[in-house]
Write a protein that holds these residues in place. Sequence first.
Motif, PDB file in Angstrom:
ATOM      1  N   MET A  49       0.839  -1.197   0.000  1.00 57.98           N
ATOM      2  CA  MET A  49       0.000   0.000   0.000  1.00 57.98           C
ATOM      3  C   MET A  49       0.875   1.249   0.000  1.00 57.98           C
ATOM      4  SD  MET A  49      -3.131  -1.140   2.533  1.00 57.98           S
ATOM      5  CE  MET A  49      -2.105  -1.201   3.982  1.00 57.98           C
ATOM      6  N   LYS A  50       0.322   2.336  -0.518  1.00 60.21           N
ATOM      7  CA  LYS A  50       1.070   3.590  -0.616  1.00 60.21           C
ATOM      8  C   LYS A  50       1.543   4.086   0.742  1.00 60.21           C
ATOM      9  CE  LYS A  50      -0.846   5.228  -4.912  1.00 60.21           C
ATOM     10  NZ  LYS A  50      -1.466   6.315  -5.640  1.00 60.21           N
ATOM     11  N   SER A  51       0.803   3.774   1.782  1.00 60.85           N
ATOM     12  CA  SER A  51       1.167   4.245   3.121  1.00 60.85           C
ATOM     13  C   SER A  51       2.322   3.444   3.735  1.00 60.85           C
ATOM     14  CB  SER A  51      -0.047   4.178   4.048  1.00 60.85           C
ATOM     15  OG  SER A  51      -0.495   2.828   4.154  1.00 60.85           O
ATOM     16  N   GLU A  52       2.699   2.327   3.102  1.00 63.16           N
ATOM     17  CA  GLU A  52       3.766   1.490   3.631  1.00 63.16           C
ATOM     18  C   GLU A  52       5.108   1.878   3.010  1.00 63.16           C
ATOM     19  OE1 GLU A  52       1.999  -2.802   4.613  1.00 63.16           O
ATOM     20  OE2 GLU A  52       1.726  -2.218   2.516  1.00 63.16           O
ATOM     21  N   ASP A  53       6.160   1.620   3.750  1.00 60.10           N
ATOM     22  CA  ASP A  53       7.515   1.945   3.312  1.00 60.10           C
ATOM     23  C   ASP A  53       8.275   0.653   3.020  1.00 60.10           C
ATOM     24  OD1 ASP A  53      10.243   2.633   3.162  1.00 60.10           O
ATOM     25  OD2 ASP A  53      10.038   4.224   4.645  1.00 60.10           O
ATOM     26  N   GLU A 107      20.289 -10.303  -2.822  1.00 58.06           N
ATOM     27  CA  GLU A 107      20.519  -8.998  -3.448  1.00 58.06           C
ATOM     28  C   GLU A 107      19.571  -8.787  -4.629  1.00 58.06           C
ATOM     29  OE1 GLU A 107      24.032  -6.313  -5.541  1.00 58.06           O
ATOM     30  OE2 GLU A 107      24.532  -8.285  -4.739  1.00 58.06           O
ATOM     31  N   ALA A 108      19.445  -9.765  -5.500  1.00 61.63           N
ATOM     32  CA  ALA A 108      18.560  -9.638  -6.663  1.00 61.63           C
ATOM     33  C   ALA A 108      17.104  -9.475  -6.232  1.00 61.63           C
ATOM     34  CB  ALA A 108      18.710 -10.847  -7.576  1.00 61.63           C
ATOM     35  N   LEU A 109      16.679 -10.255  -5.254  1.00 60.52           N
ATOM     36  CA  LEU A 109      15.294 -10.180  -4.790  1.00 60.52           C
ATOM     37  C   LEU A 109      15.008  -8.847  -4.118  1.00 60.52           C
ATOM     38  CD1 LEU A 109      12.504 -11.364  -4.277  1.00 60.52           C
ATOM     39  CD2 LEU A 109      13.449 -12.538  -2.272  1.00 60.52           C
ATOM     40  N   SER A 110      15.876  -8.410  -3.239  1.00 59.61           N
ATOM     41  CA  SER A 110      15.623  -7.153  -2.523  1.00 59.61           C
ATOM     42  C   SER A 110      15.668  -5.956  -3.475  1.00 59.61           C
ATOM     43  CB  SER A 110      16.590  -6.979  -1.353  1.00 59.61           C
ATOM     44  OG  SER A 110      17.928  -6.958  -1.786  1.00 59.61           O
ATOM     45  N   LYS A 111      16.561  -5.967  -4.467  1.00 55.68           N
ATOM     46  CA  LYS A 111      16.607  -4.875  -5.451  1.00 55.68           C
ATOM     47  C   LYS A 111      15.330  -4.845  -6.284  1.00 55.68           C
ATOM     48  CE  LYS A 111      21.532  -4.149  -6.068  1.00 55.68           C
ATOM     49  NZ  LYS A 111      22.665  -4.183  -7.008  1.00 55.68           N
ATOM     50  N   ALA A 112      14.878  -5.993  -6.731  1.00 60.49           N
ATOM     51  CA  ALA A 112      13.646  -6.050  -7.519  1.00 60.49           C
ATOM     52  C   ALA A 112      12.454  -5.568  -6.696  1.00 60.49           C
ATOM     53  CB  ALA A 112      13.411  -7.468  -8.033  1.00 60.49           C
ATOM     54  N   PHE A 117       8.330  -1.519  -5.468  1.00 59.28           N
ATOM     55  CA  PHE A 117       7.496  -0.906  -4.432  1.00 59.28           C
ATOM     56  C   PHE A 117       8.045   0.402  -3.864  1.00 59.28           C
ATOM     57  CE2 PHE A 117       6.253  -5.334  -4.594  1.00 59.28           C
ATOM     58  CZ  PHE A 117       4.903  -5.177  -4.843  1.00 59.28           C
ATOM     59  N   TYR A 118       9.226   0.782  -4.278  1.00 58.30           N
ATOM     60  CA  TYR A 118       9.774   2.096  -3.921  1.00 58.30           C
ATOM     61  C   TYR A 118      10.628   2.566  -5.088  1.00 58.30           C
ATOM     62  CZ  TYR A 118      10.723   5.790  -0.581  1.00 58.30           C
ATOM     63  OH  TYR A 118      10.746   6.992   0.082  1.00 58.30           O
ATOM     64  N   PRO A 119       9.987   2.812  -6.241  1.00 56.63           N
ATOM     65  CA  PRO A 119      10.732   3.145  -7.453  1.00 56.63           C
ATOM     66  C   PRO A 119      11.423   4.502  -7.335  1.00 56.63           C
ATOM     67  CG  PRO A 119       8.396   3.460  -7.812  1.00 56.63           C
ATOM     68  CD  PRO A 119       8.549   2.845  -6.446  1.00 56.63           C
ATOM     69  N   PRO A 120      12.444   4.735  -8.163  1.00 53.10           N
ATOM     70  CA  PRO A 120      13.151   6.028  -8.137  1.00 53.10           C
ATOM     71  C   PRO A 120      12.210   7.212  -8.316  1.00 53.10           C
ATOM     72  CG  PRO A 120      14.366   4.456  -9.473  1.00 53.10           C
ATOM     73  CD  PRO A 120      13.048   3.799  -9.101  1.00 53.10           C
ATOM     74  N   SER A 121      11.126   7.031  -9.048  1.00 57.29           N
ATOM     75  CA  SER A 121      10.183   8.134  -9.244  1.00 57.29           C
ATOM     76  C   SER A 121       9.556   8.582  -7.922  1.00 57.29           C
ATOM     77  CB  SER A 121       9.088   7.739 -10.230  1.00 57.29           C
ATOM     78  OG  SER A 121       8.379   6.609  -9.748  1.00 57.29           O
TER      79      SER A 121
END
Length: 140
Positions: A49-53, A107-112, A117-121
Amino acid sequence: MADQPMGYYNRLDPNRACSAINYGALAPNTFELQHHVINYMQQDVYHGMKSEDAHQHLTTFKEKASPIKHNGVTEEQMLLMLFPITLKDNTKKWLNSHEPGTFTTWEALSKAFINKFYPPSKTARIHHDIQTSNKDPWKL
């Protein structure tokens, strides 16, 4: 996975990973996640959800999962095994949408996960909001 032709799933090699995560081989009958570990890890689930980090979820997950040890299971394998049980709803759908065996390293899983769910945008938008705000950025 949804783009696969009909009959694809009937041809899957039974020796391939059954999920998007392939944590490698474990000695048969030597390891099983115990219920209390599963319950402990499910106390902090991520729904997407948007409210989650997403960053905070990964931080909390690693804090909880890293001390869990078992002979014959590497920390990497443990992280890969435990992470899916902390996902719900959209995040579980996202993980299951990947081809079997897509993720073989933490590393691959956490980066994906972060990219989804927290894209650069999102970071850029927050940074922009702070820069253009008249408010104290420490009170946002």
